[in-house]
Structures are given as structure tokens and as C-alpha cells.
Design a protein around this motif. Structure first.
Motif, short mmCIF file in Angstrom:
data_model
loop_
_atom_site.label_atom_id
_atom_site.label_comp_id
_atom_site.label_asym_id
_atom_site.label_seq_id
_atom_site.Cartn_x
_atom_site.Cartn_y
_atom_site.Cartn_z
N MET A 27 -27.30 -3.26 23.44
CA MET A 27 -28.28 -4.12 23.35
C MET A 27 -27.94 -5.15 22.08
SD MET A 27 -31.03 -5.18 21.58
CE MET A 27 -31.83 -4.10 20.36
N ARG A 75 -34.40 0.59 14.93
CA ARG A 75 -33.99 1.07 16.34
C ARG A 75 -33.49 2.53 16.28
NH1 ARG A 75 -33.03 -4.01 16.03
NH2 ARG A 75 -34.64 -5.37 16.97
N MET A 90 -33.74 4.76 19.50
CA MET A 90 -32.84 4.47 20.70
C MET A 90 -31.64 5.45 20.70
SD MET A 90 -32.82 0.38 20.94
CE MET A 90 -31.97 0.34 22.58
N PRO A 91 -31.21 5.82 21.82
CA PRO A 91 -29.76 6.31 22.15
C PRO A 91 -28.64 5.40 21.46
CG PRO A 91 -31.00 6.36 24.10
CD PRO A 91 -31.81 5.62 23.19
N GLU A 92 -27.92 6.00 20.74
CA GLU A 92 -26.84 5.11 19.90
C GLU A 92 -25.95 4.09 21.00
OE1 GLU A 92 -26.90 4.27 17.08
OE2 GLU A 92 -24.69 3.52 16.64
N ALA A 124 -26.95 2.80 23.90
CA ALA A 124 -27.91 1.90 24.49
C ALA A 124 -28.23 0.74 23.31
CB ALA A 124 -29.40 2.48 24.94
N ARG A 125 -28.43 1.44 22.09
CA ARG A 125 -28.78 0.21 20.86
C ARG A 125 -27.49 -0.63 20.64
NH1 ARG A 125 -28.13 -0.26 15.56
NH2 ARG A 125 -26.65 1.23 15.41
#
Ligand SMILES: NC(=O)c1ccc[n+]([C@@H]2O[C@H](COP(=O)([O-])OP(=O)(O)OC[C@H]3O[C@@H](n4cnc5c(N)ncnc54)[C@H](OP(=O)(O)O)[C@@H]3O)[C@@H](O)[C@H]2O)c1
Length: 234
Positions: free
Chosen positions: A188, A177, A180-182, A184-185
């Protein structure tokens, strides 16, 4: 040292689950070859764990034929390589859908065809939870994972006495991942962890240990193990 004297190839071994598997196998005394596309990342990973590196691309017949030509007969092969491109079912580009199948399904298929695995050795494929717990916008990954699980069962018969198994990971914190922007990652992963009975997401070593079990349990073939921190029962 349960893998002393064994030769192991991890296709997709420069990162994540593959790298953890390669590291565990070297710690258990195996001679390990890791393969993936980006030679710089591959060589760096191989240097860290004391493995040999051979650059290869699972989307190319010739590349995988050359890889196993260079390896010769081996004891265990693991395929973790995947390039996943997805999107909403009605609008995702067919080119992306095909690329996902080319890497994840046909990549494993090519490895199974070209690898020369000694009798009693093993091939381990890696599917993923989306085969049985689908989510919106990722139908092609569900399809690829489901097909890999069917392929596992078929090859367990056709390639015997080579053993063929599959592990299906839940959410594992790996570089998969990285795009993905850190923030947001992290959000999640934290949300997923909070919803699981084990209270955390997986790490590469969790899956590597299952793959190691498939290599070393001579009774394991045609097995599909869902290893997901309890995701299936939530
Ligand atoms: N992490 C999760 O949450 C999760 C969940 C379910 C299932 N899975 C599955 O587990 C497997 C491993 O995932 P991961 O999280 O360990 O991913 P990762 O950290 O991104 O590692 C993927 C590896 O595959 C290699 N690779 C990608 N395309 C390739 C190609 N065409 N030919 C050769 N090598 C290729 C990459 O190196 P190069 O890019 O340099 O080639 C890298 O070494 C994948 O099949 C994934 O779908 C993961």
C-alpha cells in the motif's frame, strides 16, 4: 534552539507523528511532556528522546484534567492521539463509530478545554486527508477530520491570544498501520508513493516540522495546512 525555555505537551507523543514532534521539540531546546495510554511504550519513548512522560487517555475528562493539572501553564500543546475504528457505512458498528469520535474529535476538544496555554502560545490539532479526499469505508474519519478543521477555526477566535492551527497529513509511514499484515502495508505504501509527485510517502518528521512552524510563527492562527506529498493535486 528556537524553543529554548518553552514547555510543550504532545498528547499522543509515544509514537509516529507525535513522537517525531516531541523529538524535534527537545532538539530545539524545549522541556517536553509526552502523554498517551500505554505507560510502558510511553516511558520507553520518553527515555529515548529525553522527555517527561505522563500517562493519559483523551477519552476521559478526568484523565485530561489531571494531565494538565500536573503540567501547569505551558507554551505549546499538540494533539496527535487517535483511535480509529471504521468500516462500511451501512454496517460499521455504531459503537466503533462513536469510539472514533470519542478519541479523535472529543479527545482534541478535551485537551483544548483543559490545557492552560500561555498567551501567544499555540495549540496544534492533527486532522487528515480524508476530510477533503474521502475514501470508501472511512466516512467517520472524514467526519472527525472535517470537524477538527472547523474546531481549529472556531478556537483560533475564541482562545486568542492563544493560536490554534491544524495540519492535515497525507499518508505517513508510522505505526498507525501496525495491525495490517506487513506485506499488504508495504504494498500500500509503495503504491501510494508511486502515485505522488514527490515519489514517496511521508515520515513523521515531515509533519513534525509543520507543527514546529506553527509553534514558532507568531502570525499563524486558524491555519489548516494540507501536507500530503502532492496528493491533493493528483
Ligand atoms: N499516519 C498517517 O498516515 C496519517 C494520515 C492522516 C492523519 N493521521 C493522523 O495523525 C495522527 C497521528 O497519527 P500517527 O500516524 O502518528 O499514529 P500512531 O503512530 O498510531 O500514534 C498515535 C498515538 O496516539 C496515542 N493514543 C491513541 N489513542 C489515545 C488515547 N485514547 N489517549 C491518549 N493517547 C492515545 C497512541 O498511544 P497509546 O495507544 O499508548 O495511547 C500513540 O502515541 C492521528 O490523528 C491520525 O489520524 C495520520
Amino acid at each position: 534552539m528556537m524553543l529554548k525555555g518553552k514547555k510543550i505537551v504532545v498528547v499522543g507523543g509515544s509514537s509516529g507523528i507525535g513522537l517525531s514532534t516531541a523529538e524535534l521539540a527537545t532538539c530545539e531546546g524545549a522541556e517536553v511532556i509526552i502523554a498517551s495510554r500505554n505507560a510502558e511504550r510511553l516511558n520507553a519513548a520518553a527515555g529515548t528522546i529525553g522527555a517527561k512522560a505522563i500517562a493519559a487517555d483523551v477519552t476521559s475528562d478526568k484523565s485530561i484534567e489531571d494531565l494538565f493539572g500536573a503540567c501547569g501553564p505551558v507554551d505549546h500543546v499538540v494533539v496527535t492521539a487517535a483511535q480509529l475504528k471504521t468500516g462500511p457505512f451501512k454496517t460499521v458498528a455504531m459503537e466503533d463509530v462513536r469510539a472514533t469520535m470519542e478519541g479523535k474529535l472529543w479527545g482534541a476538544w478535551r485537551v483544548a478545554r483543559f490545557a492552560d496555554i500561555r498567551p501567544g502560545g499555540s495549540l496544534t490539532l492533527v486532522s487528515g486527508y480524508l476530510s477533503i479526499r474521502p475514501r470508501p469505508n472511512s466516512a467517520i474519519i472524514s467526519v472527525a477530520n472535517g470537524a477538527l478543521e472547523s474546531l481549529t477555526r472556531a478556537l483560533a477566535l475564541e482562545l486568542a491570544p492563544v493560536r490554534v492551527n491544524c495540519v492535515s497529513p497525507g499518508i505517513i509511514d508510522t505505526p498507525i498501520r501496525a495491525a495490517m499484515p506487513e506485506a499488504a502495508r508495504r504494498e500500500m505504501l509503495a503504491k501510494t508513493a508511486a502515485g505522488l509527485p514527490v515519489g514517496r510517502v511521508g515520515v513523521g518528521e515531515d509533519i513534525a516540522r509543520q507543527i514546529f512552524a506553527f509553534m514558532t510563527i507568531g502570525f499563524a492562527t486558524g491555519s489548516i495546512v494540507y501536507l500530503d506529498g502532492g496528493g491533493l493535486v493528483t
